[in-house]
Design a protein around this motif. Structure first.
Motif, PDB file in Angstrom:
ATOM      1  N   ARG A  87     -11.869  -7.871   6.884  1.00 30.05           N
ATOM      2  CA  ARG A  87     -12.565  -7.919   8.168  1.00 30.05           C
ATOM      3  C   ARG A  87     -12.684  -9.383   8.605  1.00 30.05           C
ATOM      4  N   ASP A  88     -12.619  -9.597   9.912  1.00 29.80           N
ATOM      5  CA  ASP A  88     -12.771 -10.961  10.405  1.00 29.80           C
ATOM      6  C   ASP A  88     -14.251 -11.318  10.522  1.00 29.80           C
ATOM      7  N   ILE A  93     -11.672  -4.905  11.448  1.00 31.39           N
ATOM      8  CA  ILE A  93     -10.714  -4.723  10.361  1.00 31.39           C
ATOM      9  C   ILE A  93      -9.314  -5.117  10.811  1.00 31.39           C
ATOM     10  N   HIS A  94      -8.535  -5.671   9.876  1.00 31.27           N
ATOM     11  CA  HIS A  94      -7.136  -6.010  10.121  1.00 31.27           C
ATOM     12  C   HIS A  94      -6.286  -5.435   9.006  1.00 31.27           C
ATOM     13  N   PRO A  95      -5.042  -5.074   9.301  1.00 31.14           N
ATOM     14  CA  PRO A  95      -4.175  -4.570   8.241  1.00 31.14           C
ATOM     15  C   PRO A  95      -3.772  -5.694   7.292  1.00 31.14           C
ATOM     16  N   ARG A 132     -10.566  -0.669  -0.871  1.00 30.85           N
ATOM     17  CA  ARG A 132     -10.427  -1.456   0.363  1.00 30.85           C
ATOM     18  C   ARG A 132     -11.684  -1.314   1.228  1.00 30.85           C
ATOM     19  N   PRO A 133     -11.791  -2.088   2.302  1.00 35.56           N
ATOM     20  CA  PRO A 133     -13.002  -2.013   3.127  1.00 35.56           C
ATOM     21  C   PRO A 133     -13.191  -0.636   3.755  1.00 35.56           C
ATOM     22  N   PHE A 140     -18.237   2.012  14.782  1.00 35.04           N
ATOM     23  CA  PHE A 140     -17.882   1.849  16.197  1.00 35.04           C
ATOM     24  C   PHE A 140     -16.832   0.754  16.379  1.00 35.04           C
ATOM     25  N   GLN A 141     -16.889  -0.279  15.566  1.00 32.06           N
ATOM     26  CA  GLN A 141     -15.849  -1.308  15.620  1.00 32.06           C
ATOM     27  C   GLN A 141     -14.505  -0.742  15.182  1.00 32.06           C
TER      28      GLN A 141
END
Length: 414
Positions: A87-88, A93-95, A132-133, A140-141
């Motif tokens: 997560r940033d 979240i990003h792959p 993983r996260p 909601f994000q």
């Protein structure tokens, strides 16, 4: 006058509070009009577990088109666990940048260009089953992110969910998905622990009814703290659930193990046929790039798929079972019926089925095959040589090989 002004002021505050409260009311209902027949597609977990990357997913999409699966009705290419990066700073979240360097939006665009849809995986807990996260606290994000990527299907798991109640957790992700504004199929994957069939109809489009499937026909894999179930064990666990299934809301006995090597060709046939009979999602879990001819013939059998995808959406049922030989029935559109003879035993069994003497009645939907007074033509959906000339006027005689099926479609004779 002062009392009147005070009353009007209080009333105004109350109205304002109510109006503000309305702004925060969540919509806990799923997107309607999706999965009106059991979803068909592919998922990465059974064959590849955490070994996923964008090149492999693209290749699976290509294979689904080239091997005839898309033409047979398969739609979804679903990435299971372990696609996640971090997560940033804002929590989005990003792959995994090494495995998915082009990003999920580019991958979704590629899958969509093939006329297919892309599915993804997350978890209601703090971490996914693969570590993983998870989405807890970020629902909601994550929903906004999936919408921006163009995701069409979400499998939402149940690991690391300490203190959560399943119904509430799944309603939260449903509200998040509705707020994000992109219609997608929600697959509830909490393993049947909290009886999702009792509350899931308006929350998700399918719900797991058991723990994980295990790649064997008739066995149990004991992991100590949990168990995985063979095909027959999972089939048995569907008893008593058929009244909860229907268009847009399906019992999910987990993904297919067809073509993963542990099952014989007959067992693959039986597995696929019974999943079609119980209106289960047909989500393949094998390597689509290297399928044998036999596996391809199973997964693309249009007669069996038609039984699965029948628009009535009725889950089939077991009529009888004796000495390892079971008879299953499923009412179909226009008065047709599917009848399957399942041999769970280790030896071939001969059947001599006198239709007029058999009672096949769906007590939930009040549908009667009425073999004593109705004549049907018979089509053997696995026998390529069958010409469909026989009818239920005569007894049906056949051998059912061990761990295999004889599957029939019956059509009212005009």
């Amino acid at each position: 006058m002062k009392k009147l002004l005070s009353y009007l002021f209080t009333l105004g505050l109350s109205i304002t509070a109510m109006a503000q409260g309305d702004n925060y009311v969540q919509d806990y209902t799923k997107y309607q009009g999706l999965a009106l027949t059991p979803p068909m597609g592919w998922n990465s977990w059974n064959k590849f577990a955490c070994n996923v990357d964008e090149n492999m997913i693209k290749q699976m999409a290509d294979a689904m088109v080239s091997n005839g699966m898309k033409a047979a009705g398969y739609t979804y290419i679903n990435i299971d666990d372990c696609w996640h990066g971090d997560r940033d700073a804002k929590g989005f979240i990003h792959p995994d940048a090494t495995r998915f360097p082009s990003g999920m939006k580019a991958l979704a665009d590629y899958v969509h260009s093939k006329g297919l849809k892309l599915g993804i995986y997350s978890d209601a807990g703090s971490q996914t089953c693969g570590g993983r996260p998870g989405s807890r606290g970020y629902e909601f994000q994550d929903a906004l992110t999936y919408a921006e990527w163009g995701i069409d299907y979400l499998k939402y798991d149940w690991c690391n969910t300490e203190g959560l109640k399943a119904e509430g957790a799944y309603k939260t992700i449903t509200a998040a998905l509705k707020k994000a504004g992109r219609p997608l199929v929600l697959s509830i994957c909490e393993w049947g622990t909290d009886k999702p069939w009792e509350w899931g109809q308006n929350v998700g489009h399918l719900w797991r009814t058991t723990g994980d499937i295990y790649n064997c026909f008739d066995c149990i894999k004991d992991h100590g703290t949990w168990k995985a179930w063979g095909v027959m064990q999972i089939l048995d666990k569907q008893e008593g659930l058929r009244q909860y299934a229907g268009p847009g809301h399906w019992n999910d006995p987990d993904m297919l193990e067809v073509g993963n090597g542990a099952l014989t060709p007959g067992e693959d046939r039986a597995h696929f046929t019974l999943w079609a009979m119980i209106a289960a999602p047909l989500i393949a879990g094998n390597d689509l790039r290297s399928m044998s001819k036999e596996t391809t013939e199973v997964l693309t059998n249009k007669e069996v798929i038609a039984i699965s995808q029948d628009k009535l959406g009725i889950q089939g049922f077991k009529v009888s079972g004796e000495d390892g030989l079971e008879i299953w029935a499923k009412p179909l559109d226009k008065g047709d019926w599917a009848i399957v003879f399942l041999n769970r035993g280790t030896l071939s069994k001969k059947i001599n089925f006198e239709w007029a003497k058999q009672k096949v009645y769906d007590d939930i939907n009040k549908l009667d095959a009425a073999f004593a007074t109705t004549n049907y033509t018979i089509k053997n959906v696995w026998d390529k040589k069958d010409k469909g000339a026989s009818t239920t006027k005569k007894a049906f005689v056949a051998d059912v090989p061990a761990h295999d099926v004889v599957a029939l479609r019956l059509t009212k004779k005009k």
